[in-house]
Design a protein around this motif. Structure first.
Motif, PDB file in Angstrom:
ATOM      1  N   GLY A 112       0.232  18.150 -16.903  1.00 41.18           N
ATOM      2  CA  GLY A 112       0.187  17.710 -18.067  1.00 41.18           C
ATOM      3  C   GLY A 112       1.319  17.636 -18.323  1.00 41.18           C
ATOM      4  N   THR A 113       2.161  16.073 -17.765  1.00 43.44           N
ATOM      5  CA  THR A 113       2.878  15.152 -18.104  1.00 43.44           C
ATOM      6  C   THR A 113       1.988  14.042 -18.359  1.00 43.44           C
ATOM      7  N   THR A 114       2.467  13.144 -19.472  1.00 38.54           N
ATOM      8  CA  THR A 114       0.966  12.434 -20.189  1.00 38.54           C
ATOM      9  C   THR A 114       2.102  10.631 -19.568  1.00 38.54           C
ATOM     10  N   SER A 115       3.325  10.817 -19.836  1.00 33.28           N
ATOM     11  CA  SER A 115       3.758  10.142 -19.200  1.00 33.28           C
ATOM     12  C   SER A 115       5.179   9.747 -19.323  1.00 33.28           C
ATOM     13  N   VAL A 116       5.336   8.548 -19.067  1.00 29.58           N
ATOM     14  CA  VAL A 116       6.667   8.852 -17.294  1.00 29.58           C
ATOM     15  C   VAL A 116       7.776   7.891 -17.684  1.00 29.58           C
ATOM     16  N   GLN A 117       9.245   7.968 -17.597  1.00 31.68           N
ATOM     17  CA  GLN A 117       9.338   6.296 -17.740  1.00 31.68           C
ATOM     18  C   GLN A 117      10.255   6.247 -16.218  1.00 31.68           C
ATOM     19  N   ASP A 118       9.899   5.208 -15.550  1.00 35.43           N
ATOM     20  CA  ASP A 118      10.060   4.538 -13.808  1.00 35.43           C
ATOM     21  C   ASP A 118      10.875   4.324 -13.381  1.00 35.43           C
ATOM     22  N   ASP A 119      12.649   4.934 -13.293  1.00 37.45           N
ATOM     23  CA  ASP A 119      13.386   3.603 -13.438  1.00 37.45           C
ATOM     24  C   ASP A 119      13.859   3.315 -11.311  1.00 37.45           C
ATOM     25  N   CYS A 120      12.438   2.819 -11.918  1.00 36.25           N
ATOM     26  CA  CYS A 120      12.111   2.785 -10.278  1.00 36.25           C
ATOM     27  C   CYS A 120      12.771   1.259  -9.302  1.00 36.25           C
TER      28      CYS A 120
ATOM     29  N   TYR B 176      -0.044   3.595 -11.491  1.00 33.28           N
ATOM     30  CA  TYR B 176       0.166   3.857 -12.644  1.00 33.28           C
ATOM     31  C   TYR B 176      -1.296   3.429 -13.753  1.00 33.28           C
ATOM     32  N   LEU B 177      -1.606   2.228 -13.663  1.00 33.19           N
ATOM     33  CA  LEU B 177      -2.817   1.909 -14.209  1.00 33.19           C
ATOM     34  C   LEU B 177      -3.551   2.232 -13.979  1.00 33.19           C
TER      35      LEU B 177
ATOM     36  N   ILE C 202       1.067   0.847 -19.725  1.00 31.88           N
ATOM     37  CA  ILE C 202       2.178   0.209 -18.877  1.00 31.88           C
ATOM     38  C   ILE C 202       3.158  -0.720 -19.876  1.00 31.88           C
ATOM     39  N   LYS C 203       4.096   0.025 -19.507  1.00 28.41           N
ATOM     40  CA  LYS C 203       5.758  -1.203 -20.143  1.00 28.41           C
ATOM     41  C   LYS C 203       6.553  -1.723 -19.517  1.00 28.41           C
ATOM     42  N   ALA C 204       7.008  -2.739 -19.840  1.00 25.28           N
ATOM     43  CA  ALA C 204       8.368  -2.765 -19.313  1.00 25.28           C
ATOM     44  C   ALA C 204       9.464  -2.055 -19.707  1.00 25.28           C
TER      45      ALA C 204
ATOM     46  N   ARG D 198       0.924  -1.377   0.179  1.00 27.92           N
ATOM     47  CA  ARG D 198       0.312   0.087   0.138  1.00 27.92           C
ATOM     48  C   ARG D 198       0.953   0.894   0.091  1.00 27.92           C
ATOM     49  N   GLU D 199       2.229   0.967   1.077  1.00 30.47           N
ATOM     50  CA  GLU D 199       2.303   2.559   0.799  1.00 30.47           C
ATOM     51  C   GLU D 199       3.433   2.634  -0.629  1.00 30.47           C
ATOM     52  N   ALA D 200       4.129   1.814  -1.467  1.00 30.80           N
ATOM     53  CA  ALA D 200       4.286   1.773  -2.963  1.00 30.80           C
ATOM     54  C   ALA D 200       2.694   1.599  -3.422  1.00 30.80           C
ATOM     55  N   TYR D 201       2.184   1.855  -3.255  1.00 35.52           N
ATOM     56  CA  TYR D 201       1.252   2.491  -4.164  1.00 35.52           C
ATOM     57  C   TYR D 201       0.810   3.614  -4.437  1.00 35.52           C
ATOM     58  N   LEU D 202       0.820   4.273  -3.225  1.00 31.48           N
ATOM     59  CA  LEU D 202       0.193   5.388  -2.472  1.00 31.48           C
ATOM     60  C   LEU D 202       1.864   6.502  -2.961  1.00 31.48           C
ATOM     61  N   ARG D 203       2.442   6.078  -2.691  1.00 29.06           N
ATOM     62  CA  ARG D 203       3.566   7.207  -3.244  1.00 29.06           C
ATOM     63  C   ARG D 203       4.048   7.017  -4.850  1.00 29.06           C
ATOM     64  N   THR D 204       4.024   6.019  -5.226  1.00 26.90           N
ATOM     65  CA  THR D 204       3.408   6.269  -7.013  1.00 26.90           C
ATOM     66  C   THR D 204       2.853   7.199  -7.785  1.00 26.90           C
ATOM     67  N   MET D 205       1.113   6.853  -6.677  1.00 26.60           N
ATOM     68  CA  MET D 205       0.102   7.954  -6.745  1.00 26.60           C
ATOM     69  C   MET D 205       0.598   9.418  -6.478  1.00 26.60           C
ATOM     70  N   LEU D 206       1.009   9.736  -5.561  1.00 23.45           N
ATOM     71  CA  LEU D 206       1.559  10.852  -5.257  1.00 23.45           C
ATOM     72  C   LEU D 206       2.412  11.844  -7.082  1.00 23.45           C
ATOM     73  N   GLY D 207       3.071  11.263  -7.532  1.00 22.90           N
ATOM     74  CA  GLY D 207       3.782  11.364  -9.041  1.00 22.90           C
ATOM     75  C   GLY D 207       3.031  11.096  -9.582  1.00 22.90           C
ATOM     76  N   CYS D 208       1.933  10.529  -9.980  1.00 26.13           N
ATOM     77  CA  CYS D 208       0.930  10.404 -10.618  1.00 26.13           C
ATOM     78  C   CYS D 208      -0.042  11.333 -10.461  1.00 26.13           C
TER      79      CYS D 208
END
Length: 507
Positions: free
Chosen positions: A125-133, A151-152, A218-220, A108-118
């Motif tokens: 207006g940033t629609t795409s991201v390359q996440d080198d996580c 992201y999904l 969503i792609k790898a 859940r923490e991983a989901y929330l922190r990712t969603m903060l960025g989304c």
């Protein structure tokens, strides 16, 4: 791949009476026209009549432009904005990502922190991201799933990689082995917490479960983190994955002077770019990240390979890394994209700030003002350059057939009044406040400053409470890492004193 959440294509949309961004025109604007979106892609532009069942948006007084592409990002520290002072990269990383079990997130923490960025990206207006996580202390399937799910759910377009070093800490850095007392050297000599085979199995999970999810949003991707942080064998295996699935391969190279010194002392005098080329792994699928301390030979190798370079000017300033060779790269035809890098090294997740900084910092490179960045060049790096780096044909353009990742900007808002030159005003005046609508793959995912797919207010409340409770664990981690600080500082000072024949800082 079984899509974790099958999605139907959105209904068609017709934008009417909009001005289209065209950086190659004198003022950057097309005449008023219409743009049709169908099946998640741009179908046509011109004078168009509404079709049955189509949503019509009157864009009079607005600019329609491609969504911005965050070409390099680490979502893992979205919850740490403002947490650290400006520090050199190698010292910064001591506190940013120590491999301590205390810092292991829940899904859940991983989901929330990712969603903060989304939320921050889509609002602006940033629609795409390359996440080198990267994953602390190491990647696990349920944490990978949580990041991808965010992201999904948000509606973003994302490439997701596992940025995980695979060699001991002492093998990644110069001088340190001789500087550390035995009790501190021992933990840094241990093998990485996940072996190459275990990491490749996690890539099987990422690709098998998420590559192509959300109708292809969503792609790898794959990541070596940096060439000196992995064995040649694992690096080659990542390249093979990249080739098989046509995935971007992320590699930090020559971000700091210390990394230049590493090549001199630990790679037989070769730079990291030359080392990668000697391994046969420099390719047009690679995203070379930062590339600040490069010489002319490095630039020629990058140009010949066809790789993209991800420029992160705000992070480079925050960490004192130096100034990338913008014009020298463009002169050689090296494709450039722009990135935030990460929230903790930018303190915002805003491509507008990145664009403005990129436009300004390179005026210090040369007194020849004809070689300074232009606004159209900056916009192309933030749109089409990002699309190329992501290996998404048409992304970042407004041509028919391109993905309908679009941003509607209010030209009556203060940054554009009076309207003199839209490209310059987008780069130098706009901060994201004039964005009225964000569309990804034909679906409106943010409108009037709010995301449409998620309960943004509830997520922000939960994130505030969740990460406030995490502060004591982060403070304990800081305390544990303090014992290494004098030795890392000594390493940094030794590298700073070395003449590497390049000057990428003012001093």
């Amino acid at each position: 791949m079984t899509d974790p959440r099958p999605e139907t294509a959105p209904t068609g949309t017709l934008f009417r009476n909009v001005r289209l961004l065209d950086p190659d025109l004198g003022d950057g604007l097309s005449a008023s026209c219409d743009l049709r979106v169908s099946g998640g892609r741009i179908a046509a532009t011109g004078t168009l009549s509404p079709a049955e069942g189509e949503t019509v948006i009157d864009g009079r007084g607005h600019l329609l432009m491609p969504g911005l592409v965050n070409g390099h990002f680490h979502s893992s520290v979205n919850h740490m904005k403002g947490r650290l002072p400006s520090l050199p990269l190698e010292i910064f990383m001591l506190y940013e990502s120590p491999e301590l079990d205390d810092l292991r997130p829940t899904p859940r923490e991983a989901y929330l922190r990712t969603m903060l960025g989304c939320i921050e990206m889509l609002r602006g207006g940033t629609t795409s991201v390359q996440d080198d996580c990267f994953f602390v202390p190491f990647p696990e399937p349920e944490i990978i799933d949580a990041v991808a799910r965010a992201y999904l759910d948000s509606g973003m377009r994302a490439r997701l990689a596992l940025d995980q070093p695979e060699v001991p800490e002492l093998d990644k850095l110069p001088f340190l082995r001789d500087l550390l007392p035995p009790d501190l050297a021992e933990p840094l000599s241990r093998p990485a917490r996940r072996s190459a085979q275990e990491l490749l199995a996690l890539y099987d999970h990422l690709i098998g479960h998420w590559h192509g999810a959300g109708n292809g949003r969503i792609k790898a991707a794959v990541s070596c983190s940096a060439p000196q942080r992995v064995t040649p064998e694992y690096f080659a295996a990542l390249d093979a994955l990249s080739r098989t699935h046509d995935l971007p391969l992320y590699a930090h190279m020559l971000e700091t002077r210390l990394q230049r010194v590493f090549g001199e002392d630990c790679l037989g005098g070769r730079s990291l770019v030359r080392y990668t080329q000697d391994l046969g792994l420099l390719s047009e699928r690679m995203n070379v990240i930062h590339a600040i301390w490069v010489d002319d030979d490095d630039l020629d190798l990058l140009a010949d390979s066809g790789c993209s370079v991800a420029h992160n000017p705000v992070s480079n300033l925050r960490l004192g890394s130096g100034i990338m060779r913008w014009r020298d790269m463009l002169d050689r035809g090296i494709p450039l994209c722009l990135g935030v890098d990460e929230a903790i090294a930018d303190d915002a997740i805003s491509m507008w700030g990145v664009m403005k900084t990129a436009a300004l910092i390179h005026t210090l490179d040369t007194p020849d003002f004809d070689r300074w960045p232009t606004a159209p060049e900056i916009l192309r790096a933030a749109t089409t350059g990002g699309g190329r780096a992501m290996r998404e044909p048409g992304l970042g353009t407004l041509v028919p057939g391109a993905p309908a990742d679009l941003v509607l900007v209010d030209l009556d808002a203060l940054p554009f009044v009076p309207l003199n030159d839209v490209a310059r005003q987008l780069v130098h005046c706009e901060s994201g406040t004039s964005v009225r609508l964000t569309m990804v793959q034909g679906e409106i995912v943010a409108e009037d400053g709010r995301l449409t797919r998620v309960d943004e207010a509830a997520l922000l409340r939960e994130a505030a409470e969740t990460f406030a409770a995490r502060r004591p664990a982060m403070a304990r981690a800081d305390k544990r890492m303090e014992r290494f600080l004098p030795h890392y500082r000594a390493m940094y000072d030794m590298a700073s004193a070395r003449d590497v024949g390049l000057r990428r800082r003012l001093t």
